[in-house]
Design a protein around this motif. Structure first.
Motif, PDB file in Angstrom:
ATOM      1  N   ARG A  11       0.669  -1.255   0.017  1.00 47.22           N
ATOM      2  CA  ARG A  11       0.289   0.090   0.224  1.00 47.22           C
ATOM      3  C   ARG A  11       1.281   1.228   0.086  1.00 47.22           C
ATOM      4  O   ARG A  11       0.074   1.741  -0.734  1.00 47.22           O
ATOM      5  CB  ARG A  11      -0.821   0.301   1.488  1.00 47.22           C
ATOM      6  N   GLY A  12       2.122   1.549   0.803  1.00 49.94           N
ATOM      7  CA  GLY A  12       2.706   2.424   0.753  1.00 49.94           C
ATOM      8  C   GLY A  12       3.436   2.890  -0.839  1.00 49.94           C
ATOM      9  O   GLY A  12       3.359   3.554  -0.979  1.00 49.94           O
ATOM     10  N   ILE A  13       4.345   1.856  -0.809  1.00 52.41           N
ATOM     11  CA  ILE A  13       4.371   2.222  -2.618  1.00 52.41           C
ATOM     12  C   ILE A  13       3.825   2.086  -3.166  1.00 52.41           C
ATOM     13  O   ILE A  13       3.876   2.999  -4.772  1.00 52.41           O
ATOM     14  CB  ILE A  13       5.082   0.990  -2.759  1.00 52.41           C
ATOM     15  N   PRO A  24      14.524  -0.641  -8.356  1.00 52.80           N
ATOM     16  CA  PRO A  24      13.376   0.774  -8.275  1.00 52.80           C
ATOM     17  C   PRO A  24      12.120   0.187  -8.622  1.00 52.80           C
ATOM     18  O   PRO A  24      11.852  -1.163  -9.137  1.00 52.80           O
ATOM     19  CB  PRO A  24      13.866   0.911 -10.220  1.00 52.80           C
ATOM     20  N   ASP A  25      11.362   1.088  -8.062  1.00 55.89           N
ATOM     21  CA  ASP A  25      10.246   0.586  -7.385  1.00 55.89           C
ATOM     22  C   ASP A  25       8.747   2.002  -7.318  1.00 55.89           C
ATOM     23  O   ASP A  25       8.522   2.227  -7.271  1.00 55.89           O
ATOM     24  CB  ASP A  25       9.505  -0.053  -6.651  1.00 55.89           C
ATOM     25  N   ALA A  65      -0.336  -1.465 -15.236  1.00 52.34           N
ATOM     26  CA  ALA A  65      -0.668  -1.859 -13.990  1.00 52.34           C
ATOM     27  C   ALA A  65       0.323  -2.955 -12.961  1.00 52.34           C
ATOM     28  O   ALA A  65       0.479  -3.324 -12.281  1.00 52.34           O
ATOM     29  CB  ALA A  65      -2.131  -2.326 -13.591  1.00 52.34           C
ATOM     30  N   ASP A  66      -0.308  -3.909 -14.090  1.00 50.38           N
ATOM     31  CA  ASP A  66       0.938  -4.857 -14.214  1.00 50.38           C
ATOM     32  C   ASP A  66       2.503  -4.728 -13.368  1.00 50.38           C
ATOM     33  O   ASP A  66       2.549  -5.540 -12.359  1.00 50.38           O
ATOM     34  CB  ASP A  66       0.653  -6.466 -14.710  1.00 50.38           C
ATOM     35  N   GLN A  67       2.790  -4.222 -14.729  1.00 51.89           N
ATOM     36  CA  GLN A  67       4.149  -3.755 -14.399  1.00 51.89           C
ATOM     37  C   GLN A  67       4.342  -3.373 -12.877  1.00 51.89           C
ATOM     38  O   GLN A  67       5.159  -3.310 -11.903  1.00 51.89           O
ATOM     39  CB  GLN A  67       4.888  -2.936 -15.091  1.00 51.89           C
ATOM     40  N   LEU A  68       3.440  -2.193 -12.399  1.00 52.08           N
ATOM     41  CA  LEU A  68       3.665  -1.785 -11.045  1.00 52.08           C
ATOM     42  C   LEU A  68       3.798  -2.442 -10.005  1.00 52.08           C
ATOM     43  O   LEU A  68       4.817  -2.165  -9.043  1.00 52.08           O
ATOM     44  CB  LEU A  68       2.523  -0.444 -10.842  1.00 52.08           C
ATOM     45  N   ALA A  69       2.861  -3.894 -10.510  1.00 53.66           N
ATOM     46  CA  ALA A  69       2.216  -4.603  -9.140  1.00 53.66           C
ATOM     47  C   ALA A  69       3.268  -5.050  -9.035  1.00 53.66           C
ATOM     48  O   ALA A  69       4.351  -5.981  -7.674  1.00 53.66           O
ATOM     49  CB  ALA A  69       0.918  -5.491  -9.592  1.00 53.66           C
ATOM     50  N   ARG A  92       6.349  -3.587  -6.759  1.00 52.30           N
ATOM     51  CA  ARG A  92       5.669  -3.395  -5.854  1.00 52.30           C
ATOM     52  C   ARG A  92       6.476  -5.253  -5.052  1.00 52.30           C
ATOM     53  O   ARG A  92       6.960  -5.304  -3.969  1.00 52.30           O
ATOM     54  CB  ARG A  92       4.340  -3.493  -5.269  1.00 52.30           C
ATOM     55  N   ARG A  93       5.818  -5.994  -5.330  1.00 54.15           N
ATOM     56  CA  ARG A  93       6.225  -7.581  -4.643  1.00 54.15           C
ATOM     57  C   ARG A  93       7.387  -7.731  -4.956  1.00 54.15           C
ATOM     58  O   ARG A  93       7.810  -7.861  -4.029  1.00 54.15           O
ATOM     59  CB  ARG A  93       5.473  -8.220  -6.041  1.00 54.15           C
TER      60      ARG A  93
END
Length: 257
Positions: free
Chosen positions: A92-94, A152-153, A234-238, A241-242
């Motif tokens: 959530r934070g990232i 990098p996130d 959105a998949d790349q952002l997730a 984070r993972r």
């Protein structure tokens, strides 16, 4: 002023956002990312070009490394506090942090990053968040997250791969090496270069060329081209984070995943 270290100026159809903490080389914090996200969301319709730049001798030195210290940065969430939220809290934070970068893709104005000095880590990723990049000949870029045992996130991995290709992006991120302005231009990371003394003038010329296009066409062109290039963003952002959750927990002595 929306943030003490972010200066916002509007001149007709052009809005300029200046990272304004030169004594810390425009190091970034969560509150700055929140302010950037809000600025991206609130760009008025009559602003057609947004310029991102840095005050002083650098575009941005990246995240304020004091966030990794026990004391942290006064008034800011520290990395240790973020990690105490566990995997879900870190995610959530990232995700909130990423908004300061990813919202610029949704901003209807064309966003230009004017880079001088250096753009490190989060600074590099902020430059990548722009639609176009112009750099001074003395500029250089580096992804230094791996030196901290992280990745990098902040939304930068997808644009970097799109711009320079997978293999080169991997090498740049894994080694953390400096990429000079001439190399950045040669590999497609930067669209144009100028001597440091002429950077403002060159940026102005680029902005004028963008404004010469009919406003409706320019406004329609950005989302059209971004949709073609981005794929499932959105998949790349997730994935970012993972990838970060286990690394961040391990860095701070928590459970690795």
């Amino acid at each position: 002023m929306t943030h003490p270290h972010l200066r916002v100026e509007t001149d007709g159809p052009v809005r300029t956002l200046t990272l304004d903490h030169p004594e810390k080389r425009n190091a970034q914090t969560p509150s700055l990312w929140a302010a950037l996200a809000e600025e991206a969301r609130s760009v008025p319709e009559d602003v057609r070009v947004v310029v991102l730049r840095g005050a002083g001798d650098a575009f941005s030195a990246g995240i304020d490394t004091a966030m990794f210290s026990p004391a942290g940065v006064p008034g800011e969430e520290s990395v240790a506090e973020l990690a105490r939220g566990g995997p879900e809290g870190i995610d959530r934070g990232i995700a909130a942090y990423q908004q300061g970068f990813t919202r610029w893709a949704e901003c209807p104005a064309v966003v230009v990053a004017q880079v001088h000095g250096y753009a490190i880590g989060a600074g590099f990723q902020l430059a990548l968040a722009a639609d176009l990049r112009i750099a001074a000949l003395d500029a250089w870029f580096a992804m230094r997250e791996t030196s901290l045992g992280l990745v990098p996130d902040l939304g930068g991995t997808g644009p970097l791969v799109h711009l320079v290709g997978y293999a080169r992006a991997l090498e740049i991120c894994a080694t953390g090496r400096k990429v000079s302005a001439p190399e950045a231009h040669a590999i497609g990371l930067v669209g144009s270069l100028a001597p440091a003394a002429d950077l403002d003038e060159a940026t102005g010329s680029l902005v004028d060329a963008l404004l010469a296009a009919p406003a409706p066409a320019l406004r329609a062109l950005k989302p059209l081209l971004r949709a073609a290039a981005a794929g499932e963003r959105a998949d790349q952002l997730a994935r970012e984070r993972r990838a970060q959750i286990g690394l961040l927990q391990a860095l701070l002595g928590g459970p690795a995943s």
